[in-house]
Design a protein around this motif. Sequence first.
Motif, PDB file in Angstrom:
ATOM      1  N   MET A 149       0.852  -1.193   0.000  1.00 34.22           N
ATOM      2  CA  MET A 149       0.000   0.000   0.000  1.00 34.22           C
ATOM      3  C   MET A 149       0.889   1.243   0.000  1.00 34.22           C
ATOM      4  SD  MET A 149      -3.279  -0.980   0.182  1.00 34.22           S
ATOM      5  CE  MET A 149      -4.202   0.310   1.008  1.00 34.22           C
ATOM      6  N   ARG A 150       1.071   1.848  -1.164  1.00 31.30           N
ATOM      7  CA  ARG A 150       1.948   3.013  -1.266  1.00 31.30           C
ATOM      8  C   ARG A 150       1.199   4.319  -0.982  1.00 31.30           C
ATOM      9  NH1 ARG A 150       6.077   0.532  -2.083  1.00 31.30           N
ATOM     10  NH2 ARG A 150       7.330   2.409  -1.816  1.00 31.30           N
ATOM     11  N   ASP A 151      -0.104   4.246  -0.971  1.00 33.57           N
ATOM     12  CA  ASP A 151      -0.972   5.370  -0.592  1.00 33.57           C
ATOM     13  C   ASP A 151      -2.208   4.778   0.066  1.00 33.57           C
ATOM     14  OD1 ASP A 151       0.144   7.937  -1.290  1.00 33.57           O
ATOM     15  OD2 ASP A 151      -0.063   7.394  -3.391  1.00 33.57           O
ATOM     16  N   PRO A 152      -2.923   5.549   0.885  1.00 34.62           N
ATOM     17  CA  PRO A 152      -4.172   5.044   1.459  1.00 34.62           C
ATOM     18  C   PRO A 152      -5.178   4.677   0.366  1.00 34.62           C
ATOM     19  CG  PRO A 152      -3.458   7.035   2.584  1.00 34.62           C
ATOM     20  CD  PRO A 152      -2.593   6.895   1.366  1.00 34.62           C
ATOM     21  N   TRP A 153      -6.192   3.936   0.742  1.00 36.58           N
ATOM     22  CA  TRP A 153      -7.235   3.520  -0.193  1.00 36.58           C
ATOM     23  C   TRP A 153      -8.501   4.318   0.128  1.00 36.58           C
ATOM     24  CZ3 TRP A 153      -8.123  -2.323  -1.665  1.00 36.58           C
ATOM     25  CH2 TRP A 153      -9.228  -2.443  -2.515  1.00 36.58           C
ATOM     26  N   VAL A 154      -9.230   3.906   1.161  1.00 42.26           N
ATOM     27  CA  VAL A 154     -10.463   4.605   1.523  1.00 42.26           C
ATOM     28  C   VAL A 154     -10.162   6.055   1.909  1.00 42.26           C
ATOM     29  CG1 VAL A 154     -12.302   4.711   3.261  1.00 42.26           C
ATOM     30  CG2 VAL A 154     -11.706   2.526   2.191  1.00 42.26           C
ATOM     31  N   GLU A 155      -9.035   6.285   2.565  1.00 39.10           N
ATOM     32  CA  GLU A 155      -8.690   7.612   3.054  1.00 39.10           C
ATOM     33  C   GLU A 155      -7.785   8.376   2.083  1.00 39.10           C
ATOM     34  OE1 GLU A 155      -7.071   6.801   6.921  1.00 39.10           O
ATOM     35  OE2 GLU A 155      -9.054   6.851   7.855  1.00 39.10           O
ATOM     36  N   PHE A 156      -7.766   7.956   0.833  1.00 38.02           N
ATOM     37  CA  PHE A 156      -6.955   8.640  -0.174  1.00 38.02           C
ATOM     38  C   PHE A 156      -7.437  10.081  -0.311  1.00 38.02           C
ATOM     39  CE2 PHE A 156      -5.295   8.540  -4.796  1.00 38.02           C
ATOM     40  CZ  PHE A 156      -4.010   8.825  -4.370  1.00 38.02           C
ATOM     41  N   CYS A 157      -6.521  11.026  -0.251  1.00 43.27           N
ATOM     42  CA  CYS A 157      -6.897  12.444  -0.195  1.00 43.27           C
ATOM     43  C   CYS A 157      -7.708  12.899  -1.405  1.00 43.27           C
ATOM     44  CB  CYS A 157      -5.642  13.300  -0.048  1.00 43.27           C
ATOM     45  SG  CYS A 157      -4.393  13.031  -1.330  1.00 43.27           S
ATOM     46  N   TYR A 158      -7.483  12.308  -2.576  1.00 43.68           N
ATOM     47  CA  TYR A 158      -8.162  12.768  -3.781  1.00 43.68           C
ATOM     48  C   TYR A 158      -9.628  12.345  -3.834  1.00 43.68           C
ATOM     49  CZ  TYR A 158      -3.635  14.174  -5.614  1.00 43.68           C
ATOM     50  OH  TYR A 158      -2.429  14.793  -5.792  1.00 43.68           O
ATOM     51  N   ASN A 159     -10.061  11.452  -2.925  1.00 42.71           N
ATOM     52  CA  ASN A 159     -11.472  11.057  -2.916  1.00 42.71           C
ATOM     53  C   ASN A 159     -12.384  12.259  -2.681  1.00 42.71           C
ATOM     54  OD1 ASN A 159     -10.854   8.394  -3.398  1.00 42.71           O
ATOM     55  ND2 ASN A 159     -10.919   7.789  -1.240  1.00 42.71           N
ATOM     56  N   VAL A 160     -11.902  13.247  -1.908  1.00 45.26           N
ATOM     57  CA  VAL A 160     -12.694  14.451  -1.639  1.00 45.26           C
ATOM     58  C   VAL A 160     -12.946  15.218  -2.931  1.00 45.26           C
ATOM     59  CG1 VAL A 160     -12.748  16.640  -0.388  1.00 45.26           C
ATOM     60  CG2 VAL A 160     -11.777  14.602   0.699  1.00 45.26           C
ATOM     61  N   GLU A 161     -11.918  15.267  -3.803  1.00 49.99           N
ATOM     62  CA  GLU A 161     -12.044  15.995  -5.064  1.00 49.99           C
ATOM     63  C   GLU A 161     -13.117  15.373  -5.970  1.00 49.99           C
ATOM     64  OE1 GLU A 161     -10.240  18.624  -6.168  1.00 49.99           O
ATOM     65  OE2 GLU A 161      -8.715  18.815  -4.606  1.00 49.99           O
ATOM     66  N   MET A 162     -13.384  14.074  -5.772  1.00 45.85           N
ATOM     67  CA  MET A 162     -14.287  13.358  -6.674  1.00 45.85           C
ATOM     68  C   MET A 162     -15.707  13.245  -6.146  1.00 45.85           C
ATOM     69  SD  MET A 162     -11.648  10.468  -8.100  1.00 45.85           S
ATOM     70  CE  MET A 162     -10.932  10.075  -6.519  1.00 45.85           C
ATOM     71  N   LYS A 163     -16.010  13.971  -5.054  1.00 48.83           N
ATOM     72  CA  LYS A 163     -17.379  14.021  -4.522  1.00 48.83           C
ATOM     73  C   LYS A 163     -17.954  12.620  -4.329  1.00 48.83           C
ATOM     74  CE  LYS A 163     -17.108  18.488  -5.037  1.00 48.83           C
ATOM     75  NZ  LYS A 163     -16.840  19.356  -3.857  1.00 48.83           N
ATOM     76  N   GLN A 164     -17.191  11.785  -3.648  1.00 48.43           N
ATOM     77  CA  GLN A 164     -17.614  10.401  -3.467  1.00 48.43           C
ATOM     78  C   GLN A 164     -18.845  10.325  -2.555  1.00 48.43           C
ATOM     79  OE1 GLN A 164     -14.765   7.376  -1.791  1.00 48.43           O
ATOM     80  NE2 GLN A 164     -14.477   6.975  -3.962  1.00 48.43           N
ATOM     81  N   SER A 165     -19.834   9.563  -2.981  1.00 52.42           N
ATOM     82  CA  SER A 165     -21.071   9.437  -2.217  1.00 52.42           C
ATOM     83  C   SER A 165     -20.880   8.469  -1.047  1.00 52.42           C
ATOM     84  CB  SER A 165     -22.186   8.907  -3.123  1.00 52.42           C
ATOM     85  OG  SER A 165     -21.906   7.572  -3.521  1.00 52.42           O
ATOM     86  N   ARG A 166     -21.871   8.458  -0.143  1.00 56.44           N
ATOM     87  CA  ARG A 166     -21.813   7.530   0.992  1.00 56.44           C
ATOM     88  C   ARG A 166     -21.826   6.081   0.513  1.00 56.44           C
ATOM     89  NH1 ARG A 166     -25.923   9.910   5.649  1.00 56.44           N
ATOM     90  NH2 ARG A 166     -24.768  11.859   6.077  1.00 56.44           N
ATOM     91  N   LEU A 167     -22.625   5.819  -0.532  1.00 54.94           N
ATOM     92  CA  LEU A 167     -22.702   4.461  -1.060  1.00 54.94           C
ATOM     93  C   LEU A 167     -21.351   4.036  -1.640  1.00 54.94           C
ATOM     94  CD1 LEU A 167     -24.221   1.924  -1.856  1.00 54.94           C
ATOM     95  CD2 LEU A 167     -24.965   3.089  -3.962  1.00 54.94           C
ATOM     96  N   ALA A 168     -20.741   4.918  -2.438  1.00 50.32           N
ATOM     97  CA  ALA A 168     -19.446   4.594  -3.038  1.00 50.32           C
ATOM     98  C   ALA A 168     -18.399   4.384  -1.955  1.00 50.32           C
ATOM     99  CB  ALA A 168     -19.008   5.705  -3.990  1.00 50.32           C
TER     100      ALA A 168
END
Length: 409
Positions: A149-168
């Motif tokens: 794991m070279r970067d986080p998965w669920v807590e990957f910082c770019y997830n915020v940029e992609m407006k990830q929904s609760r379901l996703a």
Amino acid sequence: MLKFTRYLPKFGWLPTVLTVEPAFAAYPALDPSLEQEVPPEVNVIRTRSWDPYGLYAHLQRQKKQNVVDVGFVKEQSGSRLQALARWVRGNIFLPDARVGWVPYATRAARSLFRSQAFDAVITSGPPHSAHLIGQRIHKRTATPWIIDMRDPWVEFCYNVEMKQSRLARAIQTRMERRVLECASAVVSVSDFVGQRLKHRARIRHYETIYNGFDPADYPRVLPQTESNRPFIIAHVGSFTRSQHVPSLLQALQQLESTTPVEMHFVGHIHEEALRAYRETGLEVVIKSYMPHSEAVAYMQKADLLLVALGRWSGAKGIVTGKVFEYLSASKPILGIGPVDGDLANILSQTRGGRVFDYGDAKGMAGYIKDRINRRTESFEADETALKMYNRRELTHSLAQLLTSITSNS
């Protein structure tokens, strides 16, 4: 992974590399010169892939490499199409936009296993979709499997940029947990990331194997510092909007020095950050992406090397690969980020530089002024502390883990 591949044969492990054919994927940057480091005895298998960036580029009438950025998401909102593309990337293509490679790579891996015996499997991410391939092979063959794991998965910082929904996010969390709990062992590049992973999943065996540097990449004789030229602060690598810290600009403007200061950025810099630096009247030098060997030489020509961590929730655990290359370049480091994080601990341990909080303009100014006054002095980090971040030694740790999990299987 390239350095692991280079040094694993020296510790009794011969890798076979399964990767994607570049024509079927998009990357923010490529450095073909690094292929020369792959040992001749290592077999490299390349497969096709379905890459959504190809379709997106076609809709935008652009080349694929122009629509993918660091973290595989463009930072600017731009058009509605770009905003929609980011939402689709974060909510439809799970765990990431490279998931189209999974069926091709799984088929190729099964073919490899039919033709010869393998003692272990390693999958490295991001892209974390690679771990789905390892999971399938592990379940089918019972071969010991390590997740890198070279970067986080669920807590990957770019997830915020992609407006990830609760379901996703729920789907991602379930995917991550199942993969982590299935693997024989998990490694990550920082203790903080490892603690977060262990908090979310029952991991059988965990180890931290940091990023590092390869002494073979650096010339032994350092270039001489010319006292009559400007003082150069360099950032090597992509500089994103989240890394832009206004207090650094304030620090530079507070300097009372007869020596002019220049900011050098090697690689992509976000236009908002670039505009802010230029508006201060500072001399800003932009260098386009360059091969690794040239980037290393550029580090050694600078007087001070900058590493700025974005204001992310997991910033305490971020220690980018360039930090260790900075250390090996024998130049002091100005770090910006959490003062109680892994980066601060490593720079303190190695005596390689200082980390200042995001708003500490006074502290940054004082440190820069001190380095200007001492620019002609030789600078070296603690050699004893640096040894543990040597790529060869780090690969030895991975080889020992491989031997451990295979002997226990």
